[in-house]
Scaffold this motif. Structure first.
Motif, PDB file in Angstrom:
ATOM      1  N   ASP A  15       7.770  62.412  58.916  1.00  0.00           N
ATOM      2  CA  ASP A  15       7.144  63.693  58.643  1.00  0.00           C
ATOM      3  C   ASP A  15       7.873  64.834  59.438  1.00  0.00           C
ATOM      4  N   TRP A  16       7.502  65.971  58.757  1.00  0.00           N
ATOM      5  CA  TRP A  16       8.543  67.290  59.272  1.00  0.00           C
ATOM      6  C   TRP A  16       7.857  67.992  60.346  1.00  0.00           C
ATOM      7  N   HIS A  17       8.330  67.809  61.447  1.00  0.00           N
ATOM      8  CA  HIS A  17       7.633  68.502  62.503  1.00  0.00           C
ATOM      9  C   HIS A  17       7.718  70.240  62.480  1.00  0.00           C
ATOM     10  N   LEU A  18       6.847  70.864  62.516  1.00  0.00           N
ATOM     11  CA  LEU A  18       6.891  72.342  62.465  1.00  0.00           C
ATOM     12  C   LEU A  18       6.743  72.883  63.779  1.00  0.00           C
ATOM     13  N   TRP A  19       5.681  72.958  64.410  1.00  0.00           N
ATOM     14  CA  TRP A  19       5.182  73.359  65.716  1.00  0.00           C
ATOM     15  C   TRP A  19       4.060  72.663  66.304  1.00  0.00           C
ATOM     16  N   GLY A  20       4.299  72.578  67.572  1.00  0.00           N
ATOM     17  CA  GLY A  20       2.972  72.049  68.182  1.00  0.00           C
ATOM     18  C   GLY A  20       2.635  70.730  67.673  1.00  0.00           C
ATOM     19  N   HIS A  21       1.192  70.611  67.179  1.00  0.00           N
ATOM     20  CA  HIS A  21       0.828  69.573  66.460  1.00  0.00           C
ATOM     21  C   HIS A  21       0.821  69.679  64.991  1.00  0.00           C
ATOM     22  N   THR A  22       1.488  70.716  64.472  1.00  0.00           N
ATOM     23  CA  THR A  22       1.512  70.760  63.165  1.00  0.00           C
ATOM     24  C   THR A  22       2.818  70.143  62.433  1.00  0.00           C
ATOM     25  N   SER A  23       2.553  69.329  61.505  1.00  0.00           N
ATOM     26  CA  SER A  23       3.513  68.783  60.932  1.00  0.00           C
ATOM     27  C   SER A  23       3.410  68.539  59.406  1.00  0.00           C
ATOM     28  N   ILE A  24       4.367  68.655  58.455  1.00  0.00           N
ATOM     29  CA  ILE A  24       4.286  68.432  57.197  1.00  0.00           C
ATOM     30  C   ILE A  24       4.362  66.863  56.976  1.00  0.00           C
ATOM     31  N   HIS A  25       3.311  66.269  56.238  1.00  0.00           N
ATOM     32  CA  HIS A  25       3.324  64.836  56.020  1.00  0.00           C
ATOM     33  C   HIS A  25       3.853  64.648  54.705  1.00  0.00           C
ATOM     34  N   LEU A  26       5.103  64.025  54.638  1.00  0.00           N
ATOM     35  CA  LEU A  26       5.820  63.704  53.585  1.00  0.00           C
ATOM     36  C   LEU A  26       5.316  62.362  53.112  1.00  0.00           C
ATOM     37  N   PRO A  27       5.616  62.305  51.651  1.00  0.00           N
ATOM     38  CA  PRO A  27       5.248  60.938  51.204  1.00  0.00           C
ATOM     39  C   PRO A  27       6.128  59.846  51.473  1.00  0.00           C
ATOM     40  N   VAL A  28       5.356  58.680  51.716  1.00  0.00           N
ATOM     41  CA  VAL A  28       6.140  57.617  52.251  1.00  0.00           C
ATOM     42  C   VAL A  28       5.936  56.541  50.778  1.00  0.00           C
ATOM     43  N   ILE A  29       7.177  56.112  50.331  1.00  0.00           N
ATOM     44  CA  ILE A  29       7.171  54.989  49.285  1.00  0.00           C
ATOM     45  C   ILE A  29       7.623  53.908  49.680  1.00  0.00           C
ATOM     46  N   LEU A  30       7.092  52.891  49.524  1.00  0.00           N
ATOM     47  CA  LEU A  30       7.626  51.638  50.072  1.00  0.00           C
ATOM     48  C   LEU A  30       7.409  50.487  48.825  1.00  0.00           C
ATOM     49  N   TYR A  31       8.313  49.541  48.946  1.00  0.00           N
ATOM     50  CA  TYR A  31       8.343  48.689  47.976  1.00  0.00           C
ATOM     51  C   TYR A  31       8.687  47.204  48.743  1.00  0.00           C
ATOM     52  N   MET A  55      25.054  74.247  57.802  1.00  0.00           N
ATOM     53  CA  MET A  55      24.327  75.632  58.073  1.00  0.00           C
ATOM     54  C   MET A  55      22.820  75.157  58.203  1.00  0.00           C
ATOM     55  N   LEU A  56      22.157  74.589  57.456  1.00  0.00           N
ATOM     56  CA  LEU A  56      20.753  74.330  57.355  1.00  0.00           C
ATOM     57  C   LEU A  56      20.551  73.545  58.542  1.00  0.00           C
ATOM     58  N   GLY A  57      21.439  72.496  58.805  1.00  0.00           N
ATOM     59  CA  GLY A  57      21.160  71.844  59.953  1.00  0.00           C
ATOM     60  C   GLY A  57      21.045  72.430  61.404  1.00  0.00           C
ATOM     61  N   LEU A  58      21.724  73.607  61.378  1.00  0.00           N
ATOM     62  CA  LEU A  58      21.666  74.365  62.631  1.00  0.00           C
ATOM     63  C   LEU A  58      20.595  75.418  62.804  1.00  0.00           C
ATOM     64  N   ILE A  59      19.760  75.481  61.740  1.00  0.00           N
ATOM     65  CA  ILE A  59      18.509  76.418  61.703  1.00  0.00           C
ATOM     66  C   ILE A  59      17.535  75.304  62.390  1.00  0.00           C
ATOM     67  N   PRO A  60      16.750  75.707  63.740  1.00  0.00           N
ATOM     68  CA  PRO A  60      15.955  74.851  64.006  1.00  0.00           C
ATOM     69  C   PRO A  60      14.794  74.684  63.616  1.00  0.00           C
ATOM     70  N   PHE A  61      14.117  75.663  62.911  1.00  0.00           N
ATOM     71  CA  PHE A  61      12.778  75.609  62.309  1.00  0.00           C
ATOM     72  C   PHE A  61      12.849  75.120  60.766  1.00  0.00           C
ATOM     73  N   PHE A  62      11.522  75.319  59.907  1.00  0.00           N
ATOM     74  CA  PHE A  62      11.373  74.827  58.757  1.00  0.00           C
ATOM     75  C   PHE A  62      12.480  74.490  57.821  1.00  0.00           C
ATOM     76  N   PRO A  63      13.111  75.314  57.014  1.00  0.00           N
ATOM     77  CA  PRO A  63      13.797  74.942  56.149  1.00  0.00           C
ATOM     78  C   PRO A  63      15.299  73.976  56.558  1.00  0.00           C
ATOM     79  N   GLY A  64      15.256  74.180  57.773  1.00  0.00           N
ATOM     80  CA  GLY A  64      16.306  73.543  58.264  1.00  0.00           C
ATOM     81  C   GLY A  64      15.972  72.376  59.407  1.00  0.00           C
ATOM     82  N   GLY A  65      16.625  72.330  60.459  1.00  0.00           N
ATOM     83  CA  GLY A  65      16.196  71.356  61.470  1.00  0.00           C
ATOM     84  C   GLY A  65      16.297  69.704  60.998  1.00  0.00           C
ATOM     85  N   ALA A  66      16.496  69.576  59.643  1.00  0.00           N
ATOM     86  CA  ALA A  66      17.130  68.115  59.611  1.00  0.00           C
ATOM     87  C   ALA A  66      18.588  67.902  59.625  1.00  0.00           C
ATOM     88  N   ASN A  67      18.999  66.599  59.941  1.00  0.00           N
ATOM     89  CA  ASN A  67      20.419  66.282  60.258  1.00  0.00           C
ATOM     90  C   ASN A  67      21.005  65.691  59.181  1.00  0.00           C
TER      91      ASN A  67
END
Lengths: 69, 382
Positions: free
Chosen positions: B86-102, B234-246
């Motif tokens: 899941d994608w952590h936004l702030w505090g206890h708020t995060s985006i719950h991304l879909p989990v696909i398992l096989y 560059m997107l990885g260097l943005i610490p908040f929502f659209p970035g933040g992933a490595n």
């Protein structure tokens, strides 16, 4: 204890890479001062060479990270 | 002809202008970077400490006497560098991304919010548990079933960022391409004028010196890989929502990029390239030594490309995060004030590294491909 030994490894890698990149940068600067007209070319080659040296240091960092568990 | 001359002069002026712009971006971004960076850490720290506390309570009750829980810097940093469900936004708020398992029982699709940050077990075709972002099948009492293979095809944070960046890149470059379709090769306009010098830089300074007459054939790949890596860095260097992933600090992503370079190099290689490997210009008794070395050499080049990009970006993220963690580790404002300029400085260097690594990956790809396709002209020089 594995953690601290891995850190020593990373430090040694940093020494090697530092010496290597320092030499590359120094020589590039010298040759740029001698031939400013070919500064562009020297800069590109310098970056490539530095990348090669840096890669070896980063291998070491990755290995120490893995060794750290 | 005048068009081309125009183009060239705009290129040179813009090339210098570009540096200025880049540096102004550096300052803007890095100042924007710092406070948000620390707040993200802060808020997740609360979560981390909370879960840590509850863990400690169940595991070893002795620690309760010590009062406050020790802050685990390694765990916090690795959580931020690694991929997540899941994608952590702030505090206890995060985006719950879909989990696909096989699994052998078939496909299971559900929201990662069902895991409740690893506290809950989701009951699907198996019972699933998310342990440190690795999903296991478990039995009723919560023990991991080792014999059940769970293939994880989830839309993780990195995959979501990849989709966003691909969408962004397509949008940007379709706009630019439409600009050329409408106005022809004239004075660029809007975002076109920002990208044209960079595209020309890739062509004239990266591709052409290495590829020679084959430049135009490999330009699409080199431009794609250059902008893809740069944009994601560059997107990885943005610490908040659209970035933040490595994303580019994920070894799977860099592996695919280097595999593409590897395939391109070896598929397009001239006969002389293979001759150089299997029939090198050395005395016959050296063959048993030279041929294995040359064969290993085919693989080490893309391998080094993979490790270089991965390690550079990951190391950068770890560096910034550990500096941010220092203040939290010492629980002191003074340390925070002391490290702030350092973090700004390192973030600025990371912006340079983001560009440099895209440049290095592209130029080395061009170099390797160039060495394979231009080998005859090289032989003629000897």
């Amino acid at each position: 204890m594995t953690g601290s030994i891995a850190a020593i490894g990373a430090g040694l890698a940093a020494i090697g890479a530092g010496l290597g990149i320092g030499r590359i940068g120094g020589s590039a600067m010298e040759s740029m001062a001698r031939q400013p007209e070919s500064a562009n070319k020297i800069q590109t080659t310098m970056l490539i060479a530095a990348a090669f040296v840096e890669a070896v240091a980063l291998f070491a960092v990755v290995v120490s990270l893995l060794g750290n568990g | 002809m005048t068009h081309i001359n125009n183009l060239k002069s705009t290129y040179y002026t813009l090339k210098t202008a570009l540096l200025t712009i880049a540096f102004s971006f550096v300052s803007v971004f890095s100042f924007a970077n710092h406070p948000t960076h620390s707040t993200t850490i802060d808020s997740t720290l609360v979560v981390a400490e909370k879960s840590h506390n509850s863990e400690a309570k169940t595991n070893n009750p002795h620690d309760e006497n010590h009062g406050e829980e020790k802050f685990d810097i390694n765990k916090t940093i690795m959580e931020h560098v690694a991929d997540a469900h899941d994608w952590h936004l702030w505090g206890h708020t995060s985006i719950h991304l879909p989990v696909i398992l096989y699994t052998d029982k078939g496909l299971d699709i559900f929201s990662s919010g069902k895991f409740n940050h690893g506290h809950d077990v989701y009951v699907g075709k198996y019972n699933y548990k998310n342990e440190h972002e690795k999903i296991h099948a478990v039995d009723e009492s919560g023990n991991v079933l080792e014999n059940v293979k769970v293939l994880d095809f989830s839309i993780t944070k990195n995959v979501a960022t990849l989709l966003i960046s691909v969408f962004g890149l397509i949008l940007i470059f379709l706009t630019v391409a439409n600009g050329y379709a409408k106005r022809g090769i004239g004075a660029p306009k809007g975002i076109q004028s920002w990208l044209e010098p960079i595209i020309l830089f890739v062509r004239d300074d990266i591709a052409a010196p290495n590829l020679g007459k084959h430049t135009s054939k490999y330009m699409p790949y080199l431009l794609t890989v250059f902008f893809f890596i740069w944009f994601n860095n560059m997107l990885g260097l943005i610490p908040f929502f659209p970035g933040g992933a490595n994303v580019t600090g994920n070894i799977a992503v860099t592996m695919i990029l280097s595999v593409i370079t590897f395939v391109l190099t070896n598929i397009n290689a001239k006969k002389a390239y293979w001759k150089h490997i299997f029939l090198p210009h050395v005395p016959l008794w050296l063959y048993p030594l030279m041929i294995p070395v040359e064969i290993i050499g085919i693989f080490t080049k893309p391998f080094a490309l993979m490790i270089r990009l991965f390690a550079n970006i990951t190391a950068g993220h770890i560096l910034v995060l550990s500096l941010v963690c220092l203040a939290i580790l010492f629980k002191s404002f003074a340390v925070g004030f002391a490290t702030t300029p350092l973090i700004v400085f390192i973030s600025a260097i990371e912006l340079l590294v983001a560009f440099l690594q895209a440049f290095i990956f592209t130029i080395l790809s061009a170099l390797f491909i160039g060495m394979a396709v231009n080998i005859e002209s090289e032989e003629a020089h000897h």
